[in-house]
Design a protein around this motif. Structure first.
Motif, PDB file in Angstrom:
ATOM      1  N   ALA A 125       0.841  -1.201   0.000  1.00  0.00           N
ATOM      2  CA  ALA A 125       0.000   0.000   0.000  1.00  0.00           C
ATOM      3  C   ALA A 125       0.870   1.242   0.000  1.00  0.00           C
ATOM      4  O   ALA A 125       2.029   1.204   0.430  1.00  0.00           O
ATOM      5  N   VAL A 126       0.281   2.328  -0.489  1.00  0.00           N
ATOM      6  CA  VAL A 126       0.901   3.646  -0.409  1.00  0.00           C
ATOM      7  C   VAL A 126      -0.055   4.550   0.355  1.00  0.00           C
ATOM      8  O   VAL A 126      -1.249   4.593   0.056  1.00  0.00           O
ATOM      9  N   MET A 127       0.482   5.263   1.353  1.00  0.00           N
ATOM     10  CA  MET A 127      -0.325   6.205   2.120  1.00  0.00           C
ATOM     11  C   MET A 127       0.198   7.613   1.893  1.00  0.00           C
ATOM     12  O   MET A 127       1.401   7.851   1.977  1.00  0.00           O
ATOM     13  N   LEU A 128      -0.731   8.529   1.589  1.00  0.00           N
ATOM     14  CA  LEU A 128      -0.377   9.908   1.291  1.00  0.00           C
ATOM     15  C   LEU A 128      -1.296  10.844   2.064  1.00  0.00           C
ATOM     16  O   LEU A 128      -2.376  10.455   2.507  1.00  0.00           O
ATOM     17  N   ALA A 129      -0.885  12.087   2.188  1.00  0.00           N
ATOM     18  CA  ALA A 129      -1.703  13.102   2.851  1.00  0.00           C
ATOM     19  C   ALA A 129      -2.603  13.794   1.840  1.00  0.00           C
ATOM     20  O   ALA A 129      -2.131  14.302   0.822  1.00  0.00           O
ATOM     21  N   GLY A 130      -3.900  13.807   2.106  1.00  0.00           N
ATOM     22  CA  GLY A 130      -4.826  14.558   1.289  1.00  0.00           C
ATOM     23  C   GLY A 130      -5.109  13.970  -0.071  1.00  0.00           C
ATOM     24  O   GLY A 130      -4.643  12.879  -0.425  1.00  0.00           O
ATOM     25  N   PHE A 131      -5.877  14.734  -0.875  1.00  0.00           N
ATOM     26  CA  PHE A 131      -6.331  14.292  -2.186  1.00  0.00           C
ATOM     27  C   PHE A 131      -5.668  15.034  -3.339  1.00  0.00           C
ATOM     28  O   PHE A 131      -5.872  14.679  -4.497  1.00  0.00           O
ATOM     29  N   GLU A 132      -4.919  16.072  -3.047  1.00  0.00           N
ATOM     30  CA  GLU A 132      -4.373  16.910  -4.109  1.00  0.00           C
ATOM     31  C   GLU A 132      -3.019  16.364  -4.561  1.00  0.00           C
ATOM     32  O   GLU A 132      -2.013  16.513  -3.865  1.00  0.00           O
ATOM     33  N   HIS A 133      -2.997  15.733  -5.723  1.00  0.00           N
ATOM     34  CA  HIS A 133      -1.780  15.156  -6.286  1.00  0.00           C
ATOM     35  C   HIS A 133      -1.680  15.562  -7.757  1.00  0.00           C
ATOM     36  O   HIS A 133      -2.675  15.933  -8.383  1.00  0.00           O
ATOM     37  N   ARG A 305      -3.654   4.390  12.686  1.00  0.00           N
ATOM     38  CA  ARG A 305      -4.015   3.033  13.104  1.00  0.00           C
ATOM     39  C   ARG A 305      -5.129   2.460  12.228  1.00  0.00           C
ATOM     40  O   ARG A 305      -5.035   1.319  11.741  1.00  0.00           O
ATOM     41  N   VAL A 306      -6.180   3.241  11.999  1.00  0.00           N
ATOM     42  CA  VAL A 306      -7.302   2.762  11.191  1.00  0.00           C
ATOM     43  C   VAL A 306      -6.859   2.504   9.753  1.00  0.00           C
ATOM     44  O   VAL A 306      -7.251   1.508   9.137  1.00  0.00           O
ATOM     45  N   ALA A 307      -6.030   3.382   9.218  1.00  0.00           N
ATOM     46  CA  ALA A 307      -5.537   3.193   7.849  1.00  0.00           C
ATOM     47  C   ALA A 307      -4.772   1.887   7.728  1.00  0.00           C
ATOM     48  O   ALA A 307      -4.958   1.125   6.762  1.00  0.00           O
ATOM     49  N   ALA A 308      -3.921   1.603   8.700  1.00  0.00           N
ATOM     50  CA  ALA A 308      -3.145   0.356   8.671  1.00  0.00           C
ATOM     51  C   ALA A 308      -4.059  -0.859   8.798  1.00  0.00           C
ATOM     52  O   ALA A 308      -3.844  -1.885   8.133  1.00  0.00           O
ATOM     53  N   GLU A 309      -5.077  -0.756   9.643  1.00  0.00           N
ATOM     54  CA  GLU A 309      -6.012  -1.876   9.811  1.00  0.00           C
ATOM     55  C   GLU A 309      -6.744  -2.172   8.511  1.00  0.00           C
ATOM     56  O   GLU A 309      -6.967  -3.339   8.158  1.00  0.00           O
ATOM     57  N   LEU A 310      -7.125  -1.138   7.769  1.00  0.00           N
ATOM     58  CA  LEU A 310      -7.804  -1.341   6.489  1.00  0.00           C
ATOM     59  C   LEU A 310      -6.896  -2.027   5.484  1.00  0.00           C
ATOM     60  O   LEU A 310      -7.334  -2.908   4.726  1.00  0.00           O
ATOM     61  N   VAL A 311      -5.626  -1.644   5.467  1.00  0.00           N
ATOM     62  CA  VAL A 311      -4.669  -2.254   4.537  1.00  0.00           C
ATOM     63  C   VAL A 311      -4.442  -3.715   4.887  1.00  0.00           C
ATOM     64  O   VAL A 311      -4.483  -4.602   4.018  1.00  0.00           O
ATOM     65  N   ALA A 313      -6.357  -5.724   6.477  1.00  0.00           N
ATOM     66  CA  ALA A 313      -7.576  -6.502   6.246  1.00  0.00           C
ATOM     67  C   ALA A 313      -7.972  -6.570   4.776  1.00  0.00           C
ATOM     68  O   ALA A 313      -8.938  -7.256   4.430  1.00  0.00           O
ATOM     69  N   ASN A 314      -7.247  -5.854   3.917  1.00  0.00           N
ATOM     70  CA  ASN A 314      -7.597  -5.757   2.494  1.00  0.00           C
ATOM     71  C   ASN A 314      -9.065  -5.353   2.333  1.00  0.00           C
ATOM     72  O   ASN A 314      -9.832  -5.964   1.588  1.00  0.00           O
ATOM     73  N   ALA A 315      -9.438  -4.311   3.063  1.00  0.00           N
ATOM     74  CA  ALA A 315     -10.820  -3.834   3.080  1.00  0.00           C
ATOM     75  C   ALA A 315     -11.216  -3.270   1.724  1.00  0.00           C
ATOM     76  O   ALA A 315     -10.367  -2.785   0.964  1.00  0.00           O
ATOM     77  N   PRO A 316     -12.491  -3.299   1.396  1.00  0.00           N
ATOM     78  CA  PRO A 316     -12.949  -2.700   0.136  1.00  0.00           C
ATOM     79  C   PRO A 316     -12.800  -1.188   0.173  1.00  0.00           C
ATOM     80  O   PRO A 316     -12.697  -0.592   1.253  1.00  0.00           O
ATOM     81  N   PRO A 317     -12.765  -0.533  -0.977  1.00  0.00           N
ATOM     82  CA  PRO A 317     -12.648   0.931  -1.007  1.00  0.00           C
ATOM     83  C   PRO A 317     -13.736   1.590  -0.171  1.00  0.00           C
ATOM     84  O   PRO A 317     -14.915   1.225  -0.265  1.00  0.00           O
TER      85      PRO A 317
END
Length: 332
Positions: A125-133, A305-311, A313-317
């Motif tokens: 996974a890649v984790m980034l700040a915000g939506f502006e890329h 923590r929540v972001a890591a848990e989603l990754v 668990a391979n949670a859906p979008p």
């Protein structure tokens, strides 16, 4: 986007798009061997259009899958991002994942280069700040097939997963609080709003709320660089030199607000009777000042923590709103 059915762009697809063989693409990307400038241009155009990222993980490791989780964050000097990393790291370590990170200094072009470098190792996974890329960053994120988590914002359209809170709402709530307290001549001290887009969204929500109430922002002082205690102190000094009759000042974050607080202490400005101060983030230091800082507390550790848990668990979008808390403090 359904990440369970998304496939990674391959070398063969790049070769087909460029109209050359896979070995030619490989030579161009490694910058080794013979090829013409025209061929190189065609290959690189295909790479850019498809969002292809070379795979730097050797065969057996690549087939086994990577347990790397890449963080591409704006800053380490701002406690917000170390807090996010701290929250994520505990979950990742418990699940045998390894966190790696790089720092963009709020530069979108640098973010694009760092995302490319990270994706070359095929992280989980890649984790980034915000939506502006940049468009280049978005193409790469959508083409690689790994999970993407955008953090600390909900005001936008996520690529895959989003965990955080609405910055625009935080700005609106801050303005409503100051107005309810009877403040009418309100100023703003902040840092670069174009580079820190989340601060810009808070500022936008704040100003919109003030304007709707009939009390538009009196003035603002923007520091061109990154936020800091020193820039907050200098910013308030400049703002008050122009607008000595302000009764409240909203700061882009707690670092800046603490600088303003120290300026008031040094100049004998009584808080909050002469001037109210309001920040953002809810840093620990703001709770232990002689007058606890009025601010918005954000769930930074929980976001990680929540972001890591989603990754893991391979949670859906999905989008997870963790909200925020208004801290009345004693500076308003």
């Amino acid at each position: 986007m359904d990440f369970k059915h998304q496939t990674t762009v391959t070398l063969a697809e790049v070769a087909a798009a460029a109209g050359v063989g896979e070995s030619t693409v490989s030579r161009v990307l490694r910058n080794h061997g013979s090829f013409s400038k025209k061929t190189r241009d065609r290959v690189m155009e295909a790479v850019e259009q498809l969002g292809y990222v070379p795979n730097r993980i050797a065969g057996t490791l690549a087939s086994a899958g990577s347990r790397l989780v890449a963080f591409v964050i704006p800053s380490l000097s701002n406690i917000v991002f170390p807090d996010v990393l701290r929250g994520a790291s505990s979950v990742l370590e418990e699940n045998q994942h390894q966190a790696v990170f790089s720092v963009t200094d709020y530069d979108p072009e640098r973010e694009e280069a760092l995302v490319a470098a990270m994706l070359a190792w095929r992280p989980t996974a890649v984790m980034l700040a915000g939506f502006e890329h940049t468009q280049g960053t978005l193409k790469m994120l959508r083409a690689t097939g790994c999970r993407v988590v955008e953090l600390l914002d909900l005001d936008g359209s996520p690529v895959d997963l989003a965990v955080g809170f609405s910055n625009a709402a935080a700005g609106r709530v801050s303005a409503e609080f100051l107005l309810k307290r009877g403040y009418r001549r309100i100023g703003y001290v902040g840092h670069d709003l174009e580079r820190d887009t989340r601060a810009g969204k808070r500022f936008g929500g704040f100003c919109e709320t003030l304007g709707s109430a009939g009390f538009p922002l009196a003035d603002r002082e923007i520091h061109a660089g990154a936020s800091s205690v020193e820039s907050g102190r200098l910013g308030l000094e400049r703002l008050l030199a122009r607008q000595p009759d302000l009764d409240a000042v909203y700061f882009s974050n707690d670092d800046m607000a603490l600088g303003g607080y120290f300026h008031c202490l040094a100049r004998g400005i009584s808080i909050p009777s002469q001037l109210a101060i309001f920040g953002y983030n809810g840093l620990d230091i703001g709770r232990v000042t002689p007058q606890p800082l009025s601010t918005i507390r954000t769930p930074r550790v929980s976001t990680g923590r929540v972001a890591a848990e989603l990754v893991v668990a391979n949670a859906p979008p999905q989008v997870i709103d963790l909200g925020f808390e208004l801290i009345e403090g004693a500076t308003t």
